[in-house]
Design a protein around this motif. Structure first.
Motif: not given
Length: 498
Positions: A338-339, A341-344, A368, A371-372
């Protein structure tokens, strides 16, 4: 940073400019010399920049100090992995690799020749990968330094700055022979016949020719052998009828896993201890990028002493194998998937086992959705690591463009060669993109370790400065650090690439 590098660059560029009218002729001869000395990669010139990269003696000594401590930490992980399945799993080996890794090579050392890939800036010195399998560039780097030394503006530079000469090929050969003697039970009566083994199509083939010439100049027999041309029978590995004692392995372990029929003779001879091979397959334990996850993961702190933990914190970026786990980042517990993913923008994702900058995704340069998707692929079995980005230094280097001098801003990747506990020589790779890698299309330039020539006293002191100093004294000469500034804050928002 208390070094004379800015002064050296200004003096060098000023001297270079005085030759502006003669540059076309000088560069033409320089290109011919590079071709004659086999400084090519896949048929193209590797050395197109007219300035070497400069490193001060203080910086070089600090690099040596750090590499020595990291070597001790890596050795501790090797010992733990070979005796405890918990640590072995962290190496990220596939089953076929594991079977090769578990073959005892006939000597104790894990990696006789290796290269740490790093970035050195005014503020910090950070490693991003370890090439522990078969690092290239050793012969290229040493010979290129000789070619550059003949340039007239380099000759002028040496009147102001002392340049220390590396002996990387000899250091490599010393490591090969020392390990071979250990393999034979310290029996030094026999000079080994050496085979440099890799595919004949690889772009670094000219470096094999340079090594062959060097080994033969030292009185050793040497052949360059494609693994498909090797034969193994009656306890001897042979190439065109020549019996081989020592393999300088440049072929990748991955190739031996993926092409078992074509590499069978080599693998069988190694498995049966009928040839000494350097580096051994066992080096794969610490070649994968997951090594950095081992070094920085909180679960492994008990493996290392305080000096090793300090060096790891300062010089190894936070790294994890991507999987569903809770871990510690910057002092707080996070859900890893999770971390990241949202702080790429804080991270880079790399394949756990790849080279040449293949498959590297910088968070800041990746959308995004993609990346995910990479994270999802990793969670479902594709081996990737995520690594905190570090500062990527850039510097202007002169090239010849339309018969005149032009300065281009390049990413500077600085890679120390290590041979056991000894560091000898530095590879500098330059690129206009974030991936400072020759395979990915970058170039290279020799690295000069320098000091300013001022007085007779300072020239004599040069021999003293290369002796071992305490880490704090060396560090204080190289970096300006705030005592209250945390490592995690220093690294925030910085970038990383191979």
């Amino acid at each position: 940073m208390t070094t004379n590098i800015p002064e050296a660059i200004r003096f060098y560029n000023s001297s270079l400019e005085t030759y502006a009218q003669s540059i076309p002729e000088i560069y033409q001869q320089f290109s011919k010399d590079c071709e004659k000395r086999k400084l090519t990669f896949g048929g193209r010139s590797m050395f197109n920049f007219l300035r070497p990269n400069f490193v001060s003696i203080e910086q070089y000594q600090y690099i040596r100090h750090v590499c020595k401590i990291l070597r001790n930490a890596v050795t501790k992980f090797k010992q733990a992995a070979l005796s405890d399945e918990k640590y072995l799993r962290q190496a990220g080996l596939i089953d076929k690799e594991r079977s090769l890794v578990m073959i005892h090579p006939g000597y104790d050392r894990l990696s006789i020749t290796a290269r740490w890939d790093s970035f050195l800036s005014d503020e910090e010195f950070c490693f991003v990968e370890l090439n522990a399998e078969c690092p290239a560039g050793i012969a290229y780097s040493e010979i290129a330094a000789d070619v550059y030394s003949r340039l007239p503006f380099v000759q002028d530079f040496k009147k102001r700055f002392r340049v220390h000469k590396f002996k990387i090929r000899q250091t490599l050969l010393d490591g090969l022979l020392k390990t071979y003697n250990e393999y034979r039970g310290n029996n030094k009566s026999k000079k080994p016949t050496i085979a440099i083994v890799d595919w004949r199509e690889v772009p670094t083939y000219t470096e094999f020719e340079l090594f062959k010439e060097f080994f033969e100049s030292k009185g050793l027999n040497c052949v360059i052998a494609d693994p498909r041309d090797l034969e193994y029978s009656n306890g001897r590995l042979k190439h065109n009828g020549t019996a081989i004692d020592l393999v300088y392995k440049r072929i990748l372990t991955n190739d031996c896993v993926e092409k078992p029929d074509e590499t069978k003779a080599l693998v069988d001879a190694y498995r049966n201890h009928d040839v000494c091979m350097i580096n051994p397959f066992r080096a794969k334990l610490v070649h994968k990028k997951s090594l950095f996850a081992v070094l920085t993961h909180e679960q492994n702190r008990n493996l290392f002493n305080s000096d090793e933990l300090s060096v790891i914190a300062k010089h190894i970026p936070w790294t994890r194998l991507i999987c569903n786990e809770n871990t510690i980042f910057n002092g707080r517990k996070i859900d890893l998937v999770n971390y990241i993913s949202i702080n790429k923008n804080q991270f880079v994702i790399k394949p756990n086992d790849e080279y040449g900058g293949k498959g590297v995704y910088l968070g800041k340069e990746t959308n995004e959705t993609e990346w995910n998707q990479i994270i999802n692929d990793a969670v479902n079995g594709e081996p990737y690591v995520v690594q905190e980005i570090v500062k990527i230094p850039r510097a202007a280097f002169p090239i010849v463009d339309n018969h005149s001098i032009k300065y281009v801003n390049m990413v500077v990747d600085l890679d120390p060669y290590v041979f056991g506990s000894k560091t000898e020589g530095l590879l500098t790779r330059l690129s206009s993109s974030s991936l400072a890698n020759v395979t990915a299309g970058g170039g290279t330039t020799p690295t000069f370790v320098i000091e300013r020539i001022a007085t007779k006293k300072s020239r004599i002191s040069a021999k003293v400065t290369l002796k071992t100093k305490s880490s704090n004294k060396i560090k204080n000469k190289v970096f300006k650090r705030s005592k209250n500034k945390k490592v995690s804050n220093r690294k925030k928002g910085k970038r990383n690439a191979r």
